[in-house]
Design a protein around this motif. Structure first.
Motif, PDB file in Angstrom:
ATOM      1  N   ASP A   3     -64.726   6.310 -42.661  1.00 20.63           N
ATOM      2  CA  ASP A   3     -64.495   7.743 -42.677  1.00 20.63           C
ATOM      3  C   ASP A   3     -64.338   8.252 -44.116  1.00 20.63           C
ATOM      4  O   ASP A   3     -64.868   9.301 -44.469  1.00 20.63           O
ATOM      5  CB  ASP A   3     -63.242   8.056 -41.855  1.00 20.63           C
ATOM      6  N   TYR A   4     -63.647   7.471 -44.939  1.00 15.78           N
ATOM      7  CA  TYR A   4     -63.456   7.856 -46.343  1.00 15.78           C
ATOM      8  C   TYR A   4     -64.801   7.995 -47.048  1.00 15.78           C
ATOM      9  O   TYR A   4     -65.073   8.987 -47.708  1.00 15.78           O
ATOM     10  CB  TYR A   4     -62.588   6.821 -47.065  1.00 15.78           C
ATOM     11  N   TRP A   5     -65.669   6.972 -46.918  1.00 12.13           N
ATOM     12  CA  TRP A   5     -66.953   6.989 -47.617  1.00 12.13           C
ATOM     13  C   TRP A   5     -67.890   8.048 -47.046  1.00 12.13           C
ATOM     14  O   TRP A   5     -68.674   8.649 -47.774  1.00 12.13           O
ATOM     15  CB  TRP A   5     -67.606   5.611 -47.596  1.00 12.13           C
ATOM     16  N   ALA A   6     -67.819   8.281 -45.741  1.00 11.10           N
ATOM     17  CA  ALA A   6     -68.641   9.326 -45.143  1.00 11.10           C
ATOM     18  C   ALA A   6     -68.290  10.679 -45.748  1.00 11.10           C
ATOM     19  O   ALA A   6     -69.174  11.462 -46.115  1.00 11.10           O
ATOM     20  CB  ALA A   6     -68.454   9.335 -43.634  1.00 11.10           C
ATOM     21  N   HIS A   7     -67.011  10.962 -45.873  1.00  6.00           N
ATOM     22  CA  HIS A   7     -66.585  12.228 -46.468  1.00  6.00           C
ATOM     23  C   HIS A   7     -66.889  12.271 -47.958  1.00  6.00           C
ATOM     24  O   HIS A   7     -67.278  13.299 -48.490  1.00  6.00           O
ATOM     25  CB  HIS A   7     -65.089  12.464 -46.228  1.00  6.00           C
ATOM     26  N   TYR A   8     -66.737  11.148 -48.626  1.00  8.10           N
ATOM     27  CA  TYR A   8     -67.001  11.094 -50.066  1.00  8.10           C
ATOM     28  C   TYR A   8     -68.454  11.460 -50.356  1.00  8.10           C
ATOM     29  O   TYR A   8     -68.744  12.292 -51.217  1.00  8.10           O
ATOM     30  CB  TYR A   8     -66.685   9.699 -50.614  1.00  8.10           C
ATOM     31  N   TYR A   9     -69.388  10.829 -49.643  1.00  7.14           N
ATOM     32  CA  TYR A   9     -70.807  11.109 -49.886  1.00  7.14           C
ATOM     33  C   TYR A   9     -71.213  12.485 -49.376  1.00  7.14           C
ATOM     34  O   TYR A   9     -72.126  13.104 -49.914  1.00  7.14           O
ATOM     35  CB  TYR A   9     -71.694  10.019 -49.271  1.00  7.14           C
ATOM     36  N   PHE A  10     -70.550  12.977 -48.336  1.00  3.10           N
ATOM     37  CA  PHE A  10     -70.848  14.327 -47.856  1.00  3.10           C
ATOM     38  C   PHE A  10     -70.397  15.361 -48.888  1.00  3.10           C
ATOM     39  O   PHE A  10     -71.117  16.307 -49.174  1.00  3.10           O
ATOM     40  CB  PHE A  10     -70.161  14.578 -46.515  1.00  3.10           C
ATOM     41  N   ASP A  11     -69.219  15.149 -49.461  1.00  3.29           N
ATOM     42  CA  ASP A  11     -68.681  16.084 -50.442  1.00  3.29           C
ATOM     43  C   ASP A  11     -69.364  15.965 -51.799  1.00  3.29           C
ATOM     44  O   ASP A  11     -69.360  16.900 -52.590  1.00  3.29           O
ATOM     45  CB  ASP A  11     -67.174  15.878 -50.613  1.00  3.29           C
ATOM     46  N   ASN A  12     -69.951  14.797 -52.095  1.00  3.81           N
ATOM     47  CA  ASN A  12     -70.605  14.536 -53.386  1.00  3.81           C
ATOM     48  C   ASN A  12     -72.019  13.996 -53.150  1.00  3.81           C
ATOM     49  O   ASN A  12     -72.259  12.796 -53.276  1.00  3.81           O
ATOM     50  CB  ASN A  12     -69.813  13.499 -54.195  1.00  3.81           C
ATOM     51  N   PRO A  13     -72.981  14.844 -52.821  1.00  8.71           N
ATOM     52  CA  PRO A  13     -74.320  14.357 -52.474  1.00  8.71           C
ATOM     53  C   PRO A  13     -75.008  13.595 -53.612  1.00  8.71           C
ATOM     54  O   PRO A  13     -75.825  12.721 -53.362  1.00  8.71           O
ATOM     55  CB  PRO A  13     -75.103  15.618 -52.117  1.00  8.71           C
ATOM     56  N   LYS A  14     -74.667  13.879 -54.845  1.00  6.56           N
ATOM     57  CA  LYS A  14     -75.289  13.171 -55.969  1.00  6.56           C
ATOM     58  C   LYS A  14     -74.707  11.769 -56.160  1.00  6.56           C
ATOM     59  O   LYS A  14     -75.239  10.977 -56.925  1.00  6.56           O
ATOM     60  CB  LYS A  14     -75.143  13.974 -57.242  1.00  6.56           C
ATOM     61  N   ALA A  15     -73.647  11.443 -55.481  1.00  3.24           N
ATOM     62  CA  ALA A  15     -73.007  10.137 -55.635  1.00  3.24           C
ATOM     63  C   ALA A  15     -73.925   9.005 -55.206  1.00  3.24           C
ATOM     64  O   ALA A  15     -73.837   7.899 -55.727  1.00  3.24           O
ATOM     65  CB  ALA A  15     -71.706  10.087 -54.833  1.00  3.24           C
ATOM     66  N   GLN A  16     -74.837   9.271 -54.289  1.00  2.00           N
ATOM     67  CA  GLN A  16     -75.764   8.233 -53.839  1.00  2.00           C
ATOM     68  C   GLN A  16     -76.673   7.772 -54.971  1.00  2.00           C
ATOM     69  O   GLN A  16     -77.122   6.637 -54.988  1.00  2.00           O
ATOM     70  CB  GLN A  16     -76.606   8.741 -52.680  1.00  2.00           C
ATOM     71  N   GLU A  17     -76.944   8.628 -55.916  1.00  2.00           N
ATOM     72  CA  GLU A  17     -77.812   8.296 -57.037  1.00  2.00           C
ATOM     73  C   GLU A  17     -77.074   7.528 -58.129  1.00  2.00           C
ATOM     74  O   GLU A  17     -77.703   7.013 -59.046  1.00  2.00           O
ATOM     75  CB  GLU A  17     -78.417   9.570 -57.616  1.00  2.00           C
ATOM     76  N   GLU A  18     -75.759   7.462 -58.063  1.00  2.00           N
ATOM     77  CA  GLU A  18     -74.962   6.882 -59.130  1.00  2.00           C
ATOM     78  C   GLU A  18     -74.513   5.453 -58.848  1.00  2.00           C
ATOM     79  O   GLU A  18     -73.785   4.875 -59.627  1.00  2.00           O
ATOM     80  CB  GLU A  18     -73.728   7.755 -59.372  1.00  2.00           C
ATOM     81  N   VAL A  19     -74.949   4.878 -57.758  1.00  2.00           N
ATOM     82  CA  VAL A  19     -74.504   3.542 -57.388  1.00  2.00           C
ATOM     83  C   VAL A  19     -75.174   2.507 -58.285  1.00  2.00           C
ATOM     84  O   VAL A  19     -76.376   2.546 -58.512  1.00  2.00           O
ATOM     85  CB  VAL A  19     -74.837   3.253 -55.902  1.00  2.00           C
ATOM     86  N   GLU A  20     -74.387   1.584 -58.806  1.00  2.00           N
ATOM     87  CA  GLU A  20     -74.909   0.512 -59.649  1.00  2.00           C
ATOM     88  C   GLU A  20     -74.503  -0.827 -59.066  1.00  2.00           C
ATOM     89  O   GLU A  20     -73.385  -0.999 -58.598  1.00  2.00           O
ATOM     90  CB  GLU A  20     -74.354   0.626 -61.065  1.00  2.00           C
ATOM     91  N   ASP A  21     -75.416  -1.768 -59.094  1.00  2.00           N
ATOM     92  CA  ASP A  21     -75.152  -3.126 -58.615  1.00  2.00           C
ATOM     93  C   ASP A  21     -75.282  -4.065 -59.805  1.00  2.00           C
ATOM     94  O   ASP A  21     -76.387  -4.329 -60.283  1.00  2.00           O
ATOM     95  CB  ASP A  21     -76.145  -3.499 -57.515  1.00  2.00           C
ATOM     96  N   ASP A  22     -74.164  -4.551 -60.297  1.00  4.90           N
ATOM     97  CA  ASP A  22     -74.179  -5.408 -61.479  1.00  4.90           C
ATOM     98  C   ASP A  22     -74.831  -6.755 -61.214  1.00  4.90           C
ATOM     99  O   ASP A  22     -75.289  -7.427 -62.141  1.00  4.90           O
ATOM    100  CB  ASP A  22     -72.754  -5.635 -61.986  1.00  4.90           C
ATOM    101  N   ASP A  23     -74.888  -7.181 -59.967  1.00  6.28           N
ATOM    102  CA  ASP A  23     -75.476  -8.478 -59.627  1.00  6.28           C
ATOM    103  C   ASP A  23     -76.986  -8.407 -59.415  1.00  6.28           C
ATOM    104  O   ASP A  23     -77.640  -9.436 -59.295  1.00  6.28           O
ATOM    105  CB  ASP A  23     -74.833  -9.040 -58.358  1.00  6.28           C
TER     106      ASP A  23
END
Length: 53
Positions: A3-23
């Motif tokens: 629920d937290y992440w669903a609201h986070y990405y709904f409230d911040n649509p650009k957050a999906q573009e900012e994900v980084e995977d160091d591995d």
């Protein structure tokens, strides 16, 4: 937690573009995919007939 992440990405649509995977390493992934393709080529039979012969 979901629920937290669903609201986070709904409230911040650009957050999906900012994900980084160091591995993640693109060169390693490409090399692995090419090795798997080469491996399958040697396993698959060559059933194709050249129509020009």
């Amino acid at each position: 937690m979901t629920d937290y992440w669903a609201h986070y990405y709904f409230d911040n649509p650009k957050a999906q573009e900012e994900v980084e995977d160091d591995d993640f390493n693109l060169a390693d992934e490409i090399a692995r995919a090419e090795a798997e393709a080469d491996e399958q080529e040697s396993v698959l039979p060559n059933d194709f007939v050249d129509v020009n012969e």
